[in-house]
Design a protein around this motif. Structure first.
Motif, PDB file in Angstrom:
ATOM      1  N   ARG A  92       0.850  -1.201   0.000  1.00 49.77           N
ATOM      2  CA  ARG A  92       0.000   0.000   0.000  1.00 49.77           C
ATOM      3  C   ARG A  92       0.883   1.248   0.000  1.00 49.77           C
ATOM      4  NH1 ARG A  92      -2.903  -3.332   3.760  1.00 49.77           N
ATOM      5  NH2 ARG A  92      -1.904  -2.267   5.513  1.00 49.77           N
TER       6      ARG A  92
ATOM      7  N   GLN B 155     -13.819   2.964  -7.781  1.00 42.82           N
ATOM      8  CA  GLN B 155     -12.525   2.350  -7.504  1.00 42.82           C
ATOM      9  C   GLN B 155     -11.603   3.329  -6.804  1.00 42.82           C
ATOM     10  OE1 GLN B 155     -11.394  -0.762  -7.712  1.00 42.82           O
ATOM     11  NE2 GLN B 155      -9.450  -0.030  -6.876  1.00 42.82           N
TER      12      GLN B 155
ATOM     13  N   TYR C 143      -9.615   2.657  -3.279  1.00 41.57           N
ATOM     14  CA  TYR C 143      -8.167   2.858  -3.155  1.00 41.57           C
ATOM     15  C   TYR C 143      -7.858   3.841  -2.039  1.00 41.57           C
ATOM     16  CZ  TYR C 143      -3.342   3.632  -4.822  1.00 41.57           C
ATOM     17  OH  TYR C 143      -1.976   3.714  -4.935  1.00 41.57           O
TER      18      TYR C 143
ATOM     19  N   ASP D 195      -6.284  -1.841  -4.689  1.00 46.95           N
ATOM     20  CA  ASP D 195      -5.863  -1.483  -6.043  1.00 46.95           C
ATOM     21  C   ASP D 195      -6.181  -2.647  -6.968  1.00 46.95           C
ATOM     22  OD1 ASP D 195      -4.688  -0.391  -8.244  1.00 46.95           O
ATOM     23  OD2 ASP D 195      -2.673  -0.276  -7.416  1.00 46.95           O
TER      24      ASP D 195
ATOM     25  N   SER E 298      -5.355  -4.882   0.444  1.00 45.98           N
ATOM     26  CA  SER E 298      -6.250  -3.904   1.055  1.00 45.98           C
ATOM     27  C   SER E 298      -6.427  -4.104   2.553  1.00 45.98           C
ATOM     28  CB  SER E 298      -7.623  -3.966   0.381  1.00 45.98           C
ATOM     29  OG  SER E 298      -8.403  -5.028   0.912  1.00 45.98           O
TER      30      SER E 298
ATOM     31  N   ARG F 250      -0.723   5.380  -8.869  1.00 45.89           N
ATOM     32  CA  ARG F 250      -2.063   5.796  -9.309  1.00 45.89           C
ATOM     33  C   ARG F 250      -2.295   7.299  -9.233  1.00 45.89           C
ATOM     34  NH1 ARG F 250      -3.947   1.530 -12.306  1.00 45.89           N
ATOM     35  NH2 ARG F 250      -3.847  -0.411 -11.105  1.00 45.89           N
TER      36      ARG F 250
END
Length: 394
Positions: free
Chosen positions: A12, A43, A47, A53, A88, A254
């Protein structure tokens, strides 16, 4: 089934306290709206809240977040289970199976019932690429008479607009990748080279620099295509005298940082030089207006006033930029908010925007564009690119 331990946290992008703060803020806003739970479809929200992700959002995927401090359940397909488990902070994962007549909305309803939410007021994120109109209708049909669904797309999105210091660090790295991409394009551009080769050079620079695939683009439009505001399929060879409109996002974990520049092959004409000076001066005045407490719409008022006075009222855009953050395909635009005249949103430190001045004059066939990623601070704005705003000469 959530990931735990040093290996999981290294996957993460942020440490646990960052996610704890985000969840607490989301639950606070949910309670303020009288919501017992929130169905999280976007999404980007998954995240942001949980570090989840993945790409399963293109099908049917959502999480049920309670306003109280209770376990969160994700509903997804089988290919997404391992990522949800390993990456996650989501607590439970349920799977819906592909089959003739499958209706994952009914699986979602079963979760709501199992978690004691019958008769409750439940928020839902509908303003997202992650929830198609078809699936949205199925959810509302399944929930009718069981829970009271309330539009709540703005809860997590509103939190995401202001970036933490840790997020800003990722965006600064993304901006370095964007600069590298533009530099690679300039080094590659020459007569006879396909504009798709320029795109390849940009992508190579970003990926070799440790970046991600961007969620869209890059836009690399040459010749008569330079007036287009969107990318177009099919490669084109550069001529001896050409202009390439470049707009792209550097992407890291991202998070996106955008840049817009024009690359010129051959000599710069007087008309191009004059157009560039107008675009540059307009953008620089816009950048100076990113001050805390100012309304976001002020930026577009500057944009409109300068371009309209120069005779471009009929070809300028009705908005001149948008918020940036961590997004997924199909867009790096993290909207709302958009930068348009009259937008009352008050600028706050930590907000990140991509203001740009893009002119595609179909009357003359001339095009020019400049854009920067800018961070609102307590004082002068921080521009993330290190490149000059001159025309880029190939």
């Amino acid at each position: 089934m959530s990931a735990t331990g040093p290996a999981a946290s290294s996957v993460r992008p942020f440490e646990d306290p960052e996610y704890d703060r985000r969840l607490a803020a989301a639950r606070h806003d949910m309670a303020a709206r009288g919501l017992d739970a929130l169905i999280v479809f976007a999404q980007e929200s998954l995240y942001y809240l949980f570090g989840y992700d993945g790409g399963g959002y293109v099908f049917f995927q959502c999480a049920v977040l309670h306003a109280e401090d209770r376990p969160t359940t994700l509903l997804c397909r089988r290919p997404d289970v391992a990522q949800a488990r390993d990456i996650s902070r989501i607590d439970e994962v349920r799977v819906w199976l592909n089959a003739e007549g499958a209706n994952p909305a009914r699986d979602l309803l079963a979760i709501l019932k199992d978690e004691g939410l019958e008769g409750s007021r439940v928020g839902i994120e509908t303003d997202s690429y992650s929830l198609t109109g078809f699936n949205c209708r199925a959810v509302y049909e399944a929930a009718e008479g069981v829970v009271d669904l309330v539009e709540a797309s703005g809860i997590v999105r509103g939190l995401r607009v202001v970036k933490s210091p840790a997020e800003l660090n990722l965006m600064r790295r993304a901006a370095e990748l964007a600069d590298a991409a533009v530099t690679a394009i300039a080094r590659t551009a020459r007569p006879g080279v396909l504009d798709s080769t320029l795109t390849a050079a940009a992508m190579t620079a970003m990926l070799e620099g440790g970046g991600d695939m961007p969620p869209a683009g890059p836009l690399v439009n040459s010749g008569s295509r330079a007036v287009y505001g969107r990318g177009v399929g099919g490669a084109r060879g550069l001529s001896d005298s050409d202009l390439v409109m470049v707009e792209l996002a550097g992407t890291y974990r991202r998070y996106n940082a955008c840049i817009e520049r024009c690359v010129v092959v051959g000599a710069v004409s007087d008309a191009q030089a004059s157009m560039h000076a107008l675009v540059r001066d307009t953008l620089e005045e816009m950048l100076e207006a990113f001050r805390p407490g100012e309304p976001l719409g002020r930026i577009d008022e500057i944009h409109r006033a300068r371009l309209d006075a120069a005779g471009y009222a009929d070809v300028r855009y009705a908005a001149c930029g948008y918020s940036l953050g961590a997004t997924y395909r199909p867009s790096w635009m993290d909207v709302p908010p958009m930068i348009y005249a009259g937008n009352p949103l008050e600028l706050r430190p930590g907000m990140v925007f991509f203001p740009h001045v893009m002119l595609g004059d179909t009357r003359t066939g001339l095009a020019m564009g400049l854009g920067e990623t800018v961070v609102v601070t307590d004082g002068a704005p921080e521009v993330l690119s290190g490149l000059l705003r001159d025309l880029v000469l190939a």
